[in-house]
Motif scaffolding. Structure first.
Motif, PDB file in Angstrom:
ATOM      1  N   LYS A   1       1.200  10.281  10.578  1.00 40.66           N
ATOM      2  CA  LYS A   1       0.808   9.978   9.205  1.00 40.66           C
ATOM      3  C   LYS A   1       0.397   8.509   9.069  1.00 40.66           C
ATOM      4  O   LYS A   1       0.970   7.628   9.707  1.00 40.66           O
ATOM      5  N   LEU A   2      -0.580   8.267   8.202  1.00 40.78           N
ATOM      6  CA  LEU A   2      -1.012   6.906   7.894  1.00 40.78           C
ATOM      7  C   LEU A   2      -0.882   6.670   6.398  1.00 40.78           C
ATOM      8  O   LEU A   2      -0.955   7.611   5.603  1.00 40.78           O
ATOM      9  N   SER A   3      -0.713   5.408   6.012  1.00 45.41           N
ATOM     10  CA  SER A   3      -0.571   5.077   4.598  1.00 45.41           C
ATOM     11  C   SER A   3      -1.935   5.049   3.919  1.00 45.41           C
ATOM     12  O   SER A   3      -2.987   4.977   4.577  1.00 45.41           O
ATOM     13  N   ALA A   4      -1.917   5.085   2.591  1.00 45.79           N
ATOM     14  CA  ALA A   4      -3.159   5.032   1.822  1.00 45.79           C
ATOM     15  C   ALA A   4      -3.915   3.738   2.104  1.00 45.79           C
ATOM     16  O   ALA A   4      -5.150   3.730   2.181  1.00 45.79           O
ATOM     17  N   SER A   5      -3.192   2.642   2.247  1.00 44.99           N
ATOM     18  CA  SER A   5      -3.859   1.366   2.521  1.00 44.99           C
ATOM     19  C   SER A   5      -4.496   1.349   3.908  1.00 44.99           C
ATOM     20  O   SER A   5      -5.581   0.777   4.101  1.00 44.99           O
ATOM     21  N   GLU A   6      -3.838   1.967   4.866  1.00 43.10           N
ATOM     22  CA  GLU A   6      -4.405   2.026   6.212  1.00 43.10           C
ATOM     23  C   GLU A   6      -5.676   2.866   6.255  1.00 43.10           C
ATOM     24  O   GLU A   6      -6.562   2.641   7.087  1.00 43.10           O
TER      25      GLU A   6
ATOM     26  N   ASP B   1      -6.267  -2.562   8.458  1.00 42.98           N
ATOM     27  CA  ASP B   1      -5.101  -3.445   8.422  1.00 42.98           C
ATOM     28  C   ASP B   1      -5.345  -4.612   9.367  1.00 42.98           C
ATOM     29  O   ASP B   1      -5.389  -4.442  10.592  1.00 42.98           O
TER      30      ASP B   1
END
Length: 292
Positions: free
Chosen positions: A120-125, A189
């Motif tokens: 999983k990746l974050s929304a910002s990533e 990022d």
């Protein structure tokens, strides 16, 4: 075999094979049908059966079975070889570890297929960068994309340069080859890894060495295989390669990949397509534990 022939074969590993008009049409409107991939696998089996081809790549690194008994001497350790090429494929060619999500059949020529990071990746990533990254006729890269980087090494007195041709010399036409494979996921990022640093090399004790391949991405799965690329979807690769595939994924700043694509000694400016995963046990070596 003459060097010119070997170079032609080497370059072919990065070029897709010509396909039928039917496949081209299907690829232009979306992913090709399963039957296209099945037919490519059938042709690969037919074109290699009884001809003495060695084990092929890429493969599922979590599956150890293989019936190909063609034996070749494993390449030396990376510290005893010359780094001769670095290139990358969009989506992982290998399957396993943290890259098990199938990207789909793609266009039948190796693009938009392969395997993606399964985490999983974050929304910002995942935030779009707003401009092209390593664009090509097959599309560029975006935050969240997976790439598999191949650090190619040779026993020849080679220097880092474009294509596998850089791994051969007039003095040695049949060097031993090794590929250190690392899968990266691209993130928006600036604190993530810098691709230029990951691709750095220097000469150490007379040998060109990749200095910053991650050391925290798991114990590499080592096996005997071949060169890859969609040019070998329907024919066997004649090159023998000792593979080390790291099972864990590292995060890389996508902007740094874009910058690298704009200028590097390897003349790499876009992602290559992937070869179909080899599933025919007769074309796979048996993976054993230990160092290859």
């Amino acid at each position: 075999m003459k060097r010119e022939v070997i170079i032609a074969l080497a370059i072919a590993t990065t070029l897709p094979m010509l396909a039928s008009a039917k496949e081209v049409s299907a690829g232009a409107h979306g992913a090709v049908a399963d039957s296209v991939i099945s037919r490519q696998r059938e042709m690969l089996a037919e074109n290699t059966k009884g001809k003495g081809f060695g084990p092929q790549s890429p493969r599922d690194i979590d599956a150890t079975a293989g019936n190909n008994s063609r034996v070749f001497t494993a390449a030396p350790a990376p510290t005893e070889m010359n780094l001769c090429n670095i290139h990358f494929h969009k989506n992982a060619e290998h399957k396993g570890g943290e890259f098990t999500q199938y990207a789909g059949n793609g266009d039948g020529h190796g693009f938009h297929s392969g395997y993606k990071y399964s985490g999983k990746l974050s929304a910002s990533e995942l935030k779009p960068v707003g401009h092209d990254i390593c664009p090509s006729m097959h599309g560029g890269l975006a935050a969240g994309d997976t790439i598999e980087v191949h650090y190619v090494l040779s026993t020849a007195q080679a220097e880092p340069g474009p294509t596998l041709a850089s791994c051969l010399t007039d003095a040695i036409n049949n060097p031993q080859l090794r590929v250190e494979a690392q899968v990266y996921v691209l993130v928006n990022d600036k604190q993530a890894l810098d691709f230029a640093r990951l691709a750095q090399y220097r000469k150490n004790n007379g040998l060109y060495q990749a200095t910053n391949i991650p050391s925290n991405t798991g114990t590499p799965v080592q096996y005997a295989g071949s060169t890859t690329g969609p040019g070998y979807n329907e024919k066997g690769s004649p090159f023998q390669v000792s593979w080390s595939v790291h099972p864990h994924v590292a995060k890389v700043n996508i902007e740094s990949v874009g910058k690298w694509c704009k200028g590097n000694v390897f003349n790499e400016d876009h992602a290559h397509g992937v070869r179909n995963l080899i599933t025919n046990l007769d074309l796979l070596s048996n993976i054993t534990t230990g160092t290859l």
